[in-house]
Design a protein around this motif. Structure first.
Motif, short mmCIF file in Angstrom:
data_model
loop_
_atom_site.label_atom_id
_atom_site.label_comp_id
_atom_site.label_asym_id
_atom_site.label_seq_id
_atom_site.Cartn_x
_atom_site.Cartn_y
_atom_site.Cartn_z
N GLU B 249 0.83 -1.21 0.00
CA GLU B 249 0.00 0.00 0.00
C GLU B 249 0.87 1.26 0.00
N LEU B 250 2.00 1.18 0.72
CA LEU B 250 2.85 2.37 0.79
C LEU B 250 3.53 2.64 -0.54
N ASP B 252 2.25 1.78 -3.37
CA ASP B 252 1.15 2.28 -4.21
C ASP B 252 0.91 3.76 -3.92
N LEU B 253 0.94 4.11 -2.63
CA LEU B 253 0.73 5.51 -2.27
C LEU B 253 1.77 6.38 -2.96
N ASN B 255 3.41 5.90 -5.66
CA ASN B 255 3.12 6.04 -7.09
C ASN B 255 1.90 6.92 -7.31
N MET B 256 0.89 6.77 -6.44
CA MET B 256 -0.35 7.52 -6.64
C MET B 256 -0.14 9.02 -6.48
N VAL B 257 0.74 9.44 -5.56
CA VAL B 257 0.95 10.88 -5.44
C VAL B 257 1.98 11.36 -6.46
N GLY B 258 2.44 10.44 -7.33
CA GLY B 258 3.32 10.86 -8.41
C GLY B 258 4.77 11.01 -8.02
N CYS B 259 5.27 10.11 -7.15
CA CYS B 259 6.69 10.15 -6.81
C CYS B 259 7.51 9.74 -8.02
N THR B 260 8.66 10.38 -8.22
CA THR B 260 9.63 9.86 -9.16
C THR B 260 10.33 8.69 -8.48
N GLN B 263 12.24 9.86 -5.46
CA GLN B 263 11.38 10.24 -4.33
C GLN B 263 10.76 9.02 -3.68
N VAL B 268 9.59 7.52 0.65
CA VAL B 268 8.59 6.54 1.07
C VAL B 268 9.23 5.26 1.61
#
Ligand SMILES: Nc1ncnc2c1ncn2[C@@H]1O[C@H](COP(=O)(O)OP(=O)(O)O)[C@@H](O)[C@H]1O
Ligand SMILES: [Mg+2]
Lengths: 341, 670
Positions: B249-250, B252-253, B255-260, B263, B268
């Protein structure tokens, strides 16, 4: 029925898990789509199978299914967290699967938000830090992103807890943080993957109300996942019911309760209190012309008119949005529905 | 027509492997007894057959040293020198702070510009660190440990050792983290690095001391490099594991907020995995301390050098004192780092703005003590350095005790030693040495095949043949003999203790305390008392190896027994088992795979200890490595080191395969 164009379209989407190395041929065009026996033969899991659906602007679209039915996989295909094996995903009419990873990052940063079943809060950040995190990732200056984060924190009712760490909060509060975070960058499309499943029943109820309150203010396009049929009925504009990776039926809660497409769906609807789901217009009789002793709205749920109608022997007129009489209803019609449970 | 018949044992012909084994053993025995006159080469490898790999490696190393250059820009030697110079900068700095002070000029003419931290300051700093990390109790423990170092005259050496640890640990952690992240992100890197990690953990440390000595010279910096190489692999492993364990889930989180990618990793993954990563840091610290004595062979100085020197002059008292100082240092650093790893983060703070002192009480108090004690040291030197006249020593009494035992019990000790040597050790050694190598290789292949399949068979046979053709077969057999005897004895003692500890709670508490302590002791410490009592030789080596390697036998046995499923035990109780039957018929059977893994670990530890016992005059592969070290012969050291590693790998793969088989049979496999 709807004039709006769909916000998100899934067109024959497939996701197959497992080692496709030896089974390349079954995903070739000439054999497509694979049958269950093909999948079994190569030890593959068809987590999502040929799902087609449309999510319209501003609606709450609930995907309901038992655990393992492929809901999480499907919702992750919609945001391309998981790469679908086959099919198309259209977002605002553009095919997501053709976007580069750079473009996907931009889309996720500005147009999509997601809430997770187990909250997915970063343990080393405070509430403020967690909510501001999507903006931090975008490189927005601290003062600006914290200002925005404070607004959303207030919106979800956590004002005063900005400096708490996730482990200092209850489950319900933690999920409020998760919701605030997913709203921080004002997404157009809002995914919630079983957001309340990890909460106690009482808290769950409260969070559902809170969710409806937020949606009445924000009018997002929502894809909401749940395994709880009651929750689906309560929140949905439309529901898709999934079983073993495929969609069994898509419809409004009322459709599904009144006309379940399969035995499997019917099984879920058995214990639903019909009066709460069924609207007056779907059980009304044609206009007889006899004088009515009162008026009820066609869109009202049956349960809402019970108190008004139960002591009167006569006939009530059913009206549409413009006040036009479109049918009649009597106490007997209501009692019949109530008897069905 | 369903008849309930008693379970029948399958007939012989239904178990082909058994038949194959019997026939093979029979043929081999004949071969062994009567084959020598006809097939002499099978019993002693002709000289001409030996591989010249060893010389090629040495030549390659010499070429590296003398001629190699990178694109004509700089030579390999310049390269190693500059690495050494880079590491030397922070090392000198830390050493100046805690040991020598900042000097102007060199040698005896040097003027001290600034004194090092006084003993008072250092003890207070660890005290404050203990309080910050957990509580007053830990603070007292840490301060107590460091006071011991001051009071028993070990301060100077301890600070030198501490300085090298302070430098080695961050470098090891940093490299481990980087490599771990790389393996997590790039599958090809993971593929490439995991066999290297396997090998690094089985090659004895001594073996890679040789090239480091040759390339980096005899210096504290070379020792730090060796320490880093030794302590990094577990950090890599733990990093990979920790990253893989981050909940999906983390990620996924992220990726969902658009981390490169960057990042995602640093904002994360790493923060979420930090608790597991801290376990890795603790590991690196403990392994670095383990290396203290060994590293002093290539110039580490400090406590390790003290131990080694006293071992060489057989001054047991001094050796034990310095050895204990290492243990004390290890305990302090272990507890402090563990407490820091598990330290709950400060709760949120929402009160009014605090002053500097309220926000950083520990740092500021530490600073104050450093300055005040430094100034006080100018007034009276005793504040700066613990006065020598006040130092205590236990060395004398240790020597007295040894003398006393040797005078009064010499005959008894000698009798035990001689009896065991004559009746067990020597016959076993002769037996192993007399075996024809093709026979042993064939048996290894057969074992590999029947436990897992032809892949394992080929692996075991290839590794075995490598040993044969290095010409080190006899030495390898001595290693196998010493290791085998020690492991058998360690199991005979360790497994019953493990059973007792599992079955009887008070015994568990005591046992746990003892094995925890045993595990913090550096391996050399085991050697000293044994040498005192039994002089040098195989017997001494064996006792030291047993003492060092017994811990996993105990730990895995009791762990295995304790984790037998409750349901099965209840089923046994209900069907009327006596406690003894319960133990032998149910628990031990089910715990067998776990016990086997414990023995596997015991073998690994025994092999690593055996190399060290070369110091007390064994004639095995360890001695070969040791000679290579003293001669700076890279080829010789590398080959002998690889032989030991291969023995370890063969044992490990066979036992693991055996344990897996049993697990499958018992239905315990996942
Ligand atoms: N990464 C994966 N690899 C293999 N199988 C998976 C993976 N993720 C999910 N599955 C399988 O796909 C099916 C659907 O899972 P999921 O989408 O998580 O269901 P739900 O969210 O409805 O509980 C399950 O059978 C699950 O075991
Ligand atoms: Mg799910």
């Amino acid at each position: 029925m709807r004039s709006k164009s769909p916000k998100l379209v899934c067109d024959h989407v497939w996701k197959i898990f497992g080692d496709l190395g030896k089974a390349q041929h079954i995903i070739d065009a000439q054999y497509w789509p694979p049958g269950q026996s093909d999948l079994d033969k190569y030890n593959l899991i068809g987590a999502v199978q040929q799902v087609s659906l449309e999510v319209f602007d501003g609606e709450i679209f609930v995907i309901m299914g038992l655990s393992g039915s492929g809901k999480s996989t499907l919702v992750r295909c919609m945001s391309r967290l998981i790469e679908p094996t086959n099919g198309r995903i259209l977002f605002n009419g553009e095919d997501l699967l053709e976007k580069t990873s750079r473009e996907m990052i931009e889309i996720r940063r500005h147009k999509m938000g997601m809430v997770f079943q187990h909250f997915a809060l970063l343990p080393h950040l405070t509430v403020l830090g967690n909510v501001a995190f999507p903006l931090e990732v975008q490189g927005i200056a601290r003062a600006k992103r914290e200002e925005r984060a404070r607004q959303v924190i207030e919106l979800v009712g956590l004002k005063g807890r900005e400096n708490y760490f996730p482990r200092e909060l209850s489950g319900g509060q933690q999920q409020r943080v998760g919701i605030a975070r997913s709203l921080a960058d004002e997404p157009e499309l809002w995914f919630l993957d079983e957001p309340f499943s990890a909460l106690d029943p009482l808290i769950r109820r409260e969070m559902q109300d809170e969710f409806l309150r937020l949606q009445s203010m924000l009018r997002k396009t929502i894809v909401f996942i749940t395994h709880d049929f009651d929750e689906a009925i309560r929140l949905a504009d439309r529901i898709a019911i999934m079983k073993d990776g495929a969609v069994d039926q898509i419809g409004t809660p009322e459709d599904i309760v009144i006309r379940p497409a399969t035995d499997y769906v019917a099984e879920f609807t058995k214990n639903v209190v019909r009066a709460k789901v069924v609207s007056v217009r779907s059980i009304m009789k044609p206009v007889t012309g006899r004088p009515a002793i009162g008026e009820v709205a066609g869109t009202a749920k049956v349960s809402q008119i019970v108190s008004k109608i139960k002591h009167s022997d006569g006939i009530f007129a059913v009206t549409d949005e413009d006040g036009e009489r479109i049918g009649d209803i009597s106490r007997d019609d209501v009692v019949e529905i109530l008897m069905q449970g | 027509m369903n008849q309930i018949s008693p379970q029948q044992k399958p007939a012989l012909w239904q178990r082909p492997m058994l038949v194959v084994w019997t026939i093979s053993l029979f043929i081999l025995t004949i071969f062994w007894l009567f084959g020598k006159p006809y097939l002499a080469w099978a019993f002693k490898l002709p000289r001409g057959w030996q591989s010249r790999l060893r010389y090629h490696i040495s030549d390659a190393a010499n070429w590296l040293l003398d001629d190699a250059s990178f694109f004509g820009l700089f030579t390999f030697t310049e390269f190693t020198r500059s690495i050494a110079a880079i590491v030397a900068v922070p090392y000198d700095f830390v050493l100046s702070i805690i040991s020598t002070g900042f000097l102007e000029g060199v040698g005896s003419d040097a003027i001290q510009l600034l004194p090092p931290l006084s003993w008072i300051a250092v003890i207070f700093l660890v005290f404050a660190l203990g309080r910050y990390a957990r509580d007053w109790k830990l603070a007292m423990l840490a301060a107590g440990c460091f006071s011991y170092l001051a009071i028993f005259g070990q301060w100077h050496s301890s600070m030198i050792t501490l300085a090298s640890i302070i430098i080695a640990v961050p470098i090891g952690v940093g490299f481990g983290l980087m490599l771990g992240i790389f393996s997590y992100r790039f599958w090809w890197f993971d593929r490439a690095i995991s066999p290297i990690l396997d090998l690094m953990q089985t090659v004895p440390v001594f073996a890679y001391l040789v090239p480091i000595l040759v390339f980096f010279g005899f210096s504290p910096v070379a020792a730090i490099i060796a320490t880093v190489i030794y302590a990094t692999p577990p950090m890599v492993r733990i990093t990979i594991l920790a990253l893989k364990q981050v909940p999906s889930e983390l990620t996924d989180l992220g990726n969902m907020v658009g981390c490169t990618g960057h990042q995602q990793m640093w904002k994360v993954m790493i923060p979420s995995a930090s608790e597991s990563l801290m376990v890795g840091v603790n590991q690196v610290i403990m392994l670095s301390l383990n290396m203290v004595i060994i590293a002093s062979m290539i110039g580490a100085g400090g406590l390790g050098a003290d131990v080694l020197a006293s071992l060489r002059r057989l001054d047991i008292g001094a050796g034990i004192e310095a050895g204990l100082a290492i243990v004390v240092l290890a305990i302090a650093l272990d507890r402090l780092s563990q407490a820091l790893a598990h330290r709950p983060p400060d709760p949120h703070y929402t009160g009014p703005k605090r002053s500097l002192l309220q926000r950083y009480p520990y740092s500021l108090a530490g600073l104050a003590v450093v300055i005040i004690s430094g100034l006080a040291g100018l007034v009276w030197a005793g504040f700066q350095r613990w006065p020598e006249a006040w130092s205590l020593t236990t060395g004398k009494s240790a020597n007295e005790i040894v003398k006393f035992i040797n005078i009064n019990f010499y005959d008894q000790l000698d009798a035990v030693k001689t009896a065991l040597l004559l009746n067990v050790l020597i016959p076993f050694k002769r037996f192993l040495l007399s075996l024809p190598w093709p026979g042993v290789i064939a048996l290894l292949g057969l074992a590999g095949f029947s436990l897992k399949g032809w892949r394992l068979a080929v692996l075991c046979m290839l590794l075995g043949l490598f040993i044969v053709f290095t010409g080190l077969w006899p030495k390898a057999m001595i290693t196998v003999y010493l290791c085998g005897i020690s492991v058998i004895i360690a199991s005979l003692i360790g497994i019953p203790i493990g059973i007792m500890a599992a079955e009887w709670k008070p015994a568990w508490n005591i046992t746990q305390l003892i094995i925890d302590t045993l595990q913090t002791l550096p391996s050399f410490v085991y050697l000293m008392p044994v040498v005192m009592l039994f002089r040098v030789g195989d017997f001494t080596a064996m006792i030291a190896v047993v003492a060092y390697a017994i811990v996993p036998a105990i730990r895995y046995t009791s762990h295995g027994l304790k984790h037998v499923s409750e349901d099965l035990i209840e089923a046994g109780v209900v069907s009327g088992c006596t406690p003894l039957q319960l133990l032998t018929k149910i628990k031990l059977k089910l715990a067998l795979p776990e016990i086997m893994l414990g023995i596997n670990q015991t073998i690994m530890l025994a092999l690593s200890m055996l190399v060290i016992t070369a110091l007390v005059g064994t004639r095995d592969l360890g001695q070969e490595v040791y000679i290579a070290l003293t001669k700076g012969d890279i080829g010789r050291g590398a080959i002998a080191g690889l032989c030991i590693a291969f023995i370890a790998i063969i044992a490990d793969r066979l036992i693991t395969a055996g344990a897996d088989r049993i697990k499958t049979r018992l239905g315990l496999a996942k």
